[in-house]
Design an enzyme around this catalytic site. Structure first.
Site, short mmCIF file in Angstrom:
data_model
loop_
_atom_site.label_atom_id
_atom_site.label_comp_id
_atom_site.label_asym_id
_atom_site.label_seq_id
_atom_site.Cartn_x
_atom_site.Cartn_y
_atom_site.Cartn_z
N SER A 80 33.23 -29.41 -41.55
CA SER A 80 34.10 -29.61 -42.41
C SER A 80 35.23 -28.89 -42.49
O SER A 80 35.15 -27.80 -42.94
CB SER A 80 33.21 -29.72 -43.76
OG SER A 80 33.93 -29.88 -44.97
N GLY A 108 24.89 -22.10 -38.16
CA GLY A 108 25.35 -20.83 -37.21
C GLY A 108 26.12 -20.15 -38.13
O GLY A 108 26.28 -20.18 -39.47
N ASP A 109 26.84 -19.20 -37.60
CA ASP A 109 27.61 -18.08 -38.23
C ASP A 109 28.78 -19.00 -39.19
O ASP A 109 28.87 -18.41 -40.17
CB ASP A 109 28.56 -17.31 -37.13
CG ASP A 109 29.33 -16.40 -37.80
OD1 ASP A 109 28.82 -15.44 -38.15
OD2 ASP A 109 30.82 -16.51 -37.60
N ASP A 153 22.89 -16.82 -31.15
CA ASP A 153 24.06 -15.50 -31.21
C ASP A 153 24.12 -15.15 -32.53
O ASP A 153 25.28 -14.56 -32.84
CB ASP A 153 25.48 -16.20 -30.80
CG ASP A 153 25.67 -17.52 -31.56
OD1 ASP A 153 24.86 -18.08 -32.36
OD2 ASP A 153 26.91 -18.15 -31.54
N ARG A 155 22.05 -27.16 -0.33
CA ARG A 155 23.14 -26.73 -1.05
C ARG A 155 23.07 -25.63 -2.17
O ARG A 155 21.89 -25.26 -2.46
CB ARG A 155 23.60 -28.03 -1.94
CG ARG A 155 24.07 -29.02 -1.32
CD ARG A 155 24.31 -30.58 -2.08
NE ARG A 155 25.10 -31.22 -1.28
CZ ARG A 155 25.14 -32.63 -1.62
NH1 ARG A 155 24.46 -33.19 -2.46
NH2 ARG A 155 25.84 -33.58 -0.65
N GLY A 163 26.34 -22.22 -24.97
CA GLY A 163 25.82 -20.75 -25.69
C GLY A 163 27.17 -20.22 -26.40
O GLY A 163 27.33 -18.97 -26.91
N ARG A 202 21.09 -30.02 -26.27
CA ARG A 202 20.65 -29.89 -27.85
C ARG A 202 19.57 -30.78 -28.13
O ARG A 202 19.36 -31.02 -29.36
CB ARG A 202 21.92 -29.83 -28.51
CG ARG A 202 23.06 -29.07 -28.40
CD ARG A 202 23.77 -28.55 -29.75
NE ARG A 202 24.49 -29.61 -30.30
CZ ARG A 202 25.57 -29.83 -30.67
NH1 ARG A 202 26.49 -28.80 -30.10
NH2 ARG A 202 25.99 -30.62 -31.17
O1 F6P Z 1 26.94 -23.90 -31.15
C1 F6P Z 1 26.18 -24.81 -30.43
C2 F6P Z 1 27.25 -25.41 -29.16
O2 F6P Z 1 26.33 -26.49 -28.80
C3 F6P Z 1 27.62 -24.47 -28.35
O3 F6P Z 1 26.88 -23.99 -27.45
C4 F6P Z 1 28.80 -25.22 -27.77
O4 F6P Z 1 29.92 -24.26 -27.33
C5 F6P Z 1 29.28 -26.01 -29.05
O5 F6P Z 1 28.20 -26.28 -30.00
C6 F6P Z 1 29.81 -27.63 -28.56
O6 F6P Z 1 30.27 -28.11 -29.68
P1 F6P Z 1 30.18 -29.79 -29.93
O7 F6P Z 1 29.21 -30.39 -30.02
O8 F6P Z 1 31.09 -29.71 -31.12
O9 F6P Z 1 30.98 -30.23 -28.69
#
Ligand code: F6P
Length: 318
Positions: free
Chosen positions: A73, A102-103, A129, A162, A170, A252
């Site tokens: 947001s 997260g952070d 992280d 290959r 990350g 994810r």
């Molecule tokens: O923080 C989680 C994450 O999946 C990161 O690994 C990645 O850089 C970012 O979010 C991707 O964000 P979005 O879903 O906004 O593209």
């Protein structure tokens, strides 16, 4: 009856649903009322609140994503937005707020805590992280998703002799690349926390092909470089047929691993215990298999040391 709000914020991660379920079920068992806030801090701005009963979290334990949905947001980043968020909660009688994210989400939670809402952070991110926790929610599941994907890539790379360059998520952390790379027996791992030399890596790959290897896998953390560019560099240095795969958002998704389900169930339970004991302004984690908590300020000041030990273990395995 005391009301507890719960929201998920930032990038979703597998296990968020299980964490919400644990907060809801344990909270109800202790006599609290639970309110779900939709779409992270955006829903807080718009008072998008829903009552959550025990049945509302049925069938959620094993589902990826977050049924409360998530967002980043812009409005809530401002001081005005934060005050509005705190007022919206107070108007609704919500005294406690559990923020799973997260952070960036933790920083928002800390602001709300300063504004009189008793807040709690749960480490919801696949990136692993956050300091003062050994694991974050979804990290383990993501490792399994990446490891499965590498198995599929290995089949086709081997048929065509290959090199496969795989870029994983990350953000600024190399933990997904490092752990999934070791779990998959890859030939090189590029992470932002360690220096790497693409010429040296390319020569080593060529040498292995000369000795009879039929394929090679190079794992790249997104914070270390761009998978496509690295694939081109390897081809330029040693002439091997190289392909890049950016795994992207597939990392994810998926049903949370047993570890993520148990870990989040434990954390949701601990949040309610903290509320019972009037402890607040803290984020939870897992350290040496114990569920722990630290004040937000401590988390913001802490430094996440690079996992040099694991990296050196990897060095001895290739
Ligand atoms: O923080 C989680 C994450 O999946 C990161 O690994 C990645 O850089 C970012 O979010 C991707 O964000 P979005 O879903 O906004 O593209």
């Amino acid at each position: 009856m005391k009301k507890i709000g719960v929201l998920t914020s930032g990038g979703d991660s597998q296990g968020m649903n299980s964490a919400i379920r644990s907060v809801v079920r344990t909270g109800i068992a202790r006599g609290y009322e639970i309110v779900g806030i939709k779409r992270g801090y955006n829903g807080l701005m718009e008072k998008d609140f829903i009552p959550l009963g025990s049945k509302d979290v049925s069938d959620k334990l094993y589902r990826g994503g977050t049924f409360l949905q998530s967002a980043r947001s812009e409005e809530f980043r401002t001081e005005e937005g934060q005050k509005k968020g705190a007022n919206n909660l107070k108007e609704e009688g919500i005294e406690h707020l559990v923020v799973i994210g997260g952070d960036g989400s933790y920083r928002g939670a800390a602001k709300l805590n300063d504004l009189g809402i008793k807040t709690y952070g749960l480490p919801g991110t696949i990136d692993n992280d956050l300091p003062l926790t050994d694991y974050t929610i979804g990290f383990d599941t993501t490792l399994n998703v990446v490891t499965d994907a590498i198995g599929n890539l290995r089949d086709t790379m081997s048929s065509h002799e290959r090199v496969s360059v795989i870029e994983v998520m990350g953000r600024n952390s190399g933990d997904i690349a490092l752990h999934a790379g070791i779990a998959s027996g890859v030939d090189a791992i590029l992470v932002p926390e360690q220096p790497w030399d693409i010429k040296e890596i390319s020569y080593k790959l060529k040498d292995r092909f000369n000795k009879g290897k039929t394929h090679s896998i190079v794992m790249v953390a997104e914070g270390a470089g761009n998978g496509e560019e690295i694939a081109h560099m390897i081809k330029d240095h040693c002439g091997l047929d190289t392909r890049a795969t950016i795994l992207g958002h597939i990392q994810r998704g998926g049903t949370p691993s047993a570890f993520d389900r148990v870990f989040t169930s434990r954390m949701g339970h601990e949040v309610i215990r903290l509320i019972d004991n009037d402890i607040y302004g803290v984020a939870l984690g897992i350290e040496n298999n114990d569920i722990t908590y630290h004040r937000f300020e401590e988390i913001f000041e802490a430094h996440q040391p690079p996992n040099t030990k694991l990296y050196s273990i990897f060095g001895d395995l290739v």
